[in-house]
Design an enzyme around this catalytic site. Structure first.
Site, PDB file in Angstrom:
ATOM      1  N   SER A 119       0.837  -1.204   0.000  1.00  0.00           N
ATOM      2  CA  SER A 119       0.000   0.000   0.000  1.00  0.00           C
ATOM      3  C   SER A 119       0.869   1.250   0.000  1.00  0.00           C
ATOM      4  O   SER A 119       0.396   2.313  -0.399  1.00  0.00           O
ATOM      5  CB  SER A 119      -0.875   0.044   1.249  1.00  0.00           C
ATOM      6  N   HIS A 140      -1.630  -2.827  -6.978  1.00  0.00           N
ATOM      7  CA  HIS A 140      -2.266  -2.513  -5.699  1.00  0.00           C
ATOM      8  C   HIS A 140      -3.776  -2.726  -5.759  1.00  0.00           C
ATOM      9  O   HIS A 140      -4.507  -1.914  -6.323  1.00  0.00           O
ATOM     10  CB  HIS A 140      -1.930  -1.057  -5.314  1.00  0.00           C
ATOM     11  N   GLU A 152      -4.393  -0.309  -8.836  1.00  0.00           N
ATOM     12  CA  GLU A 152      -3.396   0.683  -9.254  1.00  0.00           C
ATOM     13  C   GLU A 152      -2.177  -0.083  -9.769  1.00  0.00           C
ATOM     14  O   GLU A 152      -1.653  -0.963  -9.076  1.00  0.00           O
ATOM     15  CB  GLU A 152      -2.994   1.561  -8.062  1.00  0.00           C
ATOM     16  N   ASN A 190      -4.724   6.354  -1.934  1.00  0.00           N
ATOM     17  CA  ASN A 190      -4.420   6.607  -0.526  1.00  0.00           C
ATOM     18  C   ASN A 190      -3.848   8.012  -0.332  1.00  0.00           C
ATOM     19  O   ASN A 190      -4.066   8.647   0.698  1.00  0.00           O
ATOM     20  CB  ASN A 190      -3.463   5.552   0.031  1.00  0.00           C
TER      21      ASN A 190
HETATM   22  N1  LIG Z   1      -5.660  -5.080   4.324  1.00  0.00           N
HETATM   23  C1  LIG Z   1      -5.913  -4.119   3.436  1.00  0.00           C
HETATM   24  O1  LIG Z   1      -6.923  -3.414   3.493  1.00  0.00           O
HETATM   25  C2  LIG Z   1      -4.945  -3.909   2.297  1.00  0.00           C
HETATM   26  C3  LIG Z   1      -5.385  -3.239   1.144  1.00  0.00           C
HETATM   27  C4  LIG Z   1      -4.502  -3.093   0.059  1.00  0.00           C
HETATM   28  C5  LIG Z   1      -3.212  -3.559   0.189  1.00  0.00           C
HETATM   29  N2  LIG Z   1      -2.808  -4.169   1.342  1.00  0.00           N
HETATM   30  C6  LIG Z   1      -1.430  -4.667   1.404  1.00  0.00           C
HETATM   31  O2  LIG Z   1      -1.433  -6.053   1.156  1.00  0.00           O
HETATM   32  C7  LIG Z   1      -0.369  -6.689   1.857  1.00  0.00           C
HETATM   33  C8  LIG Z   1      -0.915  -7.809   2.703  1.00  0.00           C
HETATM   34  O3  LIG Z   1      -1.835  -7.271   3.624  1.00  0.00           O
HETATM   35  P1  LIG Z   1      -2.900  -8.196   4.380  1.00  0.00           P
HETATM   36  O4  LIG Z   1      -3.843  -7.248   5.031  1.00  0.00           O
HETATM   37  O5  LIG Z   1      -3.400  -9.244   3.478  1.00  0.00           O
HETATM   38  O6  LIG Z   1      -1.952  -8.859   5.495  1.00  0.00           O
HETATM   39  P2  LIG Z   1      -2.251 -10.168   6.382  1.00  0.00           P
HETATM   40  O7  LIG Z   1      -1.433 -10.005   7.602  1.00  0.00           O
HETATM   41  O8  LIG Z   1      -3.719 -10.407   6.493  1.00  0.00           O
HETATM   42  O9  LIG Z   1      -1.659 -11.373   5.497  1.00  0.00           O
HETATM   43  C9  LIG Z   1      -0.298 -11.548   5.239  1.00  0.00           C
HETATM   44  C10 LIG Z   1      -0.024 -13.035   5.061  1.00  0.00           C
HETATM   45  O10 LIG Z   1       1.333 -13.182   4.634  1.00  0.00           O
HETATM   46  C11 LIG Z   1       1.852 -14.326   5.293  1.00  0.00           C
HETATM   47  N3  LIG Z   1       3.315 -14.277   5.275  1.00  0.00           N
HETATM   48  C12 LIG Z   1       4.152 -13.643   6.132  1.00  0.00           C
HETATM   49  N4  LIG Z   1       5.431 -13.858   5.755  1.00  0.00           N
HETATM   50  C13 LIG Z   1       5.409 -14.604   4.630  1.00  0.00           C
HETATM   51  C14 LIG Z   1       6.396 -15.156   3.782  1.00  0.00           C
HETATM   52  N5  LIG Z   1       7.689 -14.945   4.000  1.00  0.00           N
HETATM   53  N6  LIG Z   1       5.996 -15.917   2.745  1.00  0.00           N
HETATM   54  C15 LIG Z   1       4.681 -16.144   2.488  1.00  0.00           C
HETATM   55  N7  LIG Z   1       3.703 -15.659   3.271  1.00  0.00           N
HETATM   56  C16 LIG Z   1       4.053 -14.894   4.321  1.00  0.00           C
HETATM   57  C17 LIG Z   1       1.232 -14.285   6.670  1.00  0.00           C
HETATM   58  O11 LIG Z   1       1.293 -15.563   7.289  1.00  0.00           O
HETATM   59  C18 LIG Z   1      -0.184 -13.845   6.348  1.00  0.00           C
HETATM   60  O12 LIG Z   1      -1.031 -14.949   6.099  1.00  0.00           O
HETATM   61  C19 LIG Z   1       0.317  -5.566   2.652  1.00  0.00           C
HETATM   62  O13 LIG Z   1       1.400  -5.067   1.918  1.00  0.00           O
HETATM   63  C20 LIG Z   1      -0.764  -4.503   2.752  1.00  0.00           C
HETATM   64  O14 LIG Z   1      -0.237  -3.201   2.904  1.00  0.00           O
HETATM   65  C21 LIG Z   1      -3.644  -4.373   2.381  1.00  0.00           C
END
Ligand SMILES: NC(=O)c1ccc[n+]([C@@H]2O[C@H](COP(=O)([O-])OP(=O)(O)OC[C@H]3O[C@@H](n4cnc5c(N)ncnc54)[C@H](O)[C@@H]3O)[C@@H](O)[C@H]2O)c1
Length: 403
Positions: A119, A140, A152, A190
């Site tokens: 993000s 994104h 994005e 954002n």
């Molecule tokens: N949550 C939101 O609203 C949102 C929106 C857009 C973008 N994002 C971005 O998406 C990304 C993920 O966010 P999320 O909310 O899904 O996080 P999350 O914590 O729900 O999920 C992350 C997952 O990655 C796994 N993980 C950690 N280390 C790892 C590795 N080395 N190899 C493989 N898997 C691994 C974790 O076990 C977990 O299941 C972030 O960069 C976040 O900024 C989030």
């Protein structure tokens, strides 16, 4: 380049949804996490989306199974030997993501395009962790990925045009709306949302209106939810992290409102902790005391709330984005409607700004800049347009041409 198979690394909130979106388009996808229980959670999240469609009669149980059969859950890299594109969706920590990019670079075929769903982190910096920076790009998605149309697409400094074109076409093929965004902190959506949410927080802490009143006013304007409901749902930790990246990049105009900092420090992170701007459990609400303390410290109270006070700063930031060639005015409008639910009948943020009159927007920003703080300082482009008579709908030209 045609995409025959995709990979997703990180099966959390975003990864599970992204895998569902890809499988729905008929493409096989490998979903990887560090532990089998997280893989299963991601698969269950994808299945739940399909089950919702079956319940609504939009798909049969057989179709559900054939779509789910396209998703392979794994904790190993073996299944990545023939992927054409991989989307990284691990937690938002730079060192972790860098490690994951180095690993993807080592384990995936050399022609594979490596995308990040970050993000707020720099795509160019993540690309530097690989030997193929020309094949690294930001993709994104918005939460929840199965619902939100916008993606994005963010090329880094070294991303090739071929990579960008491939990912734009890939995004369309999975039935999402790609908007190319020049790399900048917060990317586009954002970056525009930050001044909006922040201004809502200033209104709240200055006693201009309550959280409920502000949320209700923005919903009445046509937003799918108000800024405080949005922040509580996204999580104040996520917003604070993204906000900090933007504050560092853009300086004082993005400095967070005191109430955002206070809630974050008190670990009131939103719905997931039982309270943020709102209280979701039966505990007492610390917000009034926090607001009182901020008013005593800053001496600022009794300012006025209006929907324009929240929306004009977004228009102002969008004008700066246009000056920096982050994207076009039409792309701003599309991205805001598809990524934030900005009301469709307006035609998008800048179409709406044109109907307000850019001269009126500049005048309002000047008053608020004097009364509330320099964060409202009008963007040079906005002033130039107003000065040149490009005031919007009434002049038949503003951000857009009007017949
Ligand atoms: N949550 C939101 O609203 C949102 C929106 C857009 C973008 N994002 C971005 O998406 C990304 C993920 O966010 P999320 O909310 O899904 O996080 P999350 O914590 O729900 O999920 C992350 C997952 O990655 C796994 N993980 C950690 N280390 C790892 C590795 N080395 N190899 C493989 N898997 C691994 C974790 O076990 C977990 O299941 C972030 O960069 C976040 O900024 C989030």
């Amino acid at each position: 380049m045609y995409i025959y198979k995709a990979g997703v690394v990180g099966a959390g909130l975003m990864g599970g949804g992204i895998a569902q979106v890809i499988s729905y388009s008929g493409l096989p996808v490998v979903l990887k996490d560090v532990d089998e229980k997280y893989v299963q959670k991601g698969l269950a999240a994808a299945r739940a989306v399909y089950e919702g469609r079956v319940k609504k009669g939009k798909m049969s149980a057989g179709e559900l199974e054939s779509k789910m059969a396209l998703i392979t859950g794994t904790t190993k890299w073996d299944d990545f030997s023939d992927v054409d594109v991989v989307i990284e969706a691990v937690p938002e920590e730079f060192e972790l993501k860098k490690r994951v990019f180095a690993e993807m670079d080592a384990k995936c075929p050399e022609q594979t395009i490596l995308c990040s769903n970050t993000s707020a982190l720099s795509i160019s910096a993540l690309a530097a962790a690989t030997k193929r920076p020309e094949k690294v790009i930001g993709m994104h998605f918005f939460f929840p990925a199965p619902v939100m149309k916008l993606v994005e697409v963010i090329p880094g400094l070294q991303t090739s045009t071929e990579t960008t074109d491939t990912i734009v076409a890939f995004t369309e093929s999975i039935r999402k709306l790609p908007v190319r965004v020049k790399e900048c902190a917060g990317f586009l959506v954002n970056r525009l949302l930050m001044p909006y949410v922040n201004e809502a927080a200033f209104c709240l802490q200055e006693g201009a209106a309550s959280a409920k009143e502000i949320d209700a006013a923005m919903v009445a304007f046509g937003m799918p939810m108000g800024p405080f409901t949005l922040t509580d749902n996204l999580g104040l930790d996520v917003c604070t992290h993204a906000g900090r990246v933007m504050w560092e990049a853009y300086g004082p105009r993005m400095a967070p409102a005191d109430i955002l900092v206070k809630l974050f420090e008190a670990k009131r992170l939103g719905t997931k902790t039982g309270g943020g701007f709102y209280t979701y459990n039966d505990q007492s609400d610390p917000l009034p005391a926090m607001i009182g303390e901020i008013q005593t410290n800053t001496g600022r109270r009794g300012t006025k709330f209006s929907v324009e006070r929240l929306l004009y700063p977004m228009v102002n930031e969008a004008a700066t984005c246009l000056e920096e060639n982050v994207c076009t005015a039409t792309e701003v409008d599309l991205a805001m409607m598809a990524g934030t639910g900005f009301p469709m009948p307006t035609g998008g943020l800048l179409q709406w700004a044109d109907t307000q009159g850019l001269d009126a927007i500049v005048a309002a920003l000047e008053v608020w800049s004097r009364d509330y703080g320099p964060r409202f300082w009008p963007a040079p482009l906005l002033r130039r347009m107003a000065g040149a008579g490009m005031t919007g709908t009434k002049a038949k030209r503003g951000f857009h041409a009007h017949e």
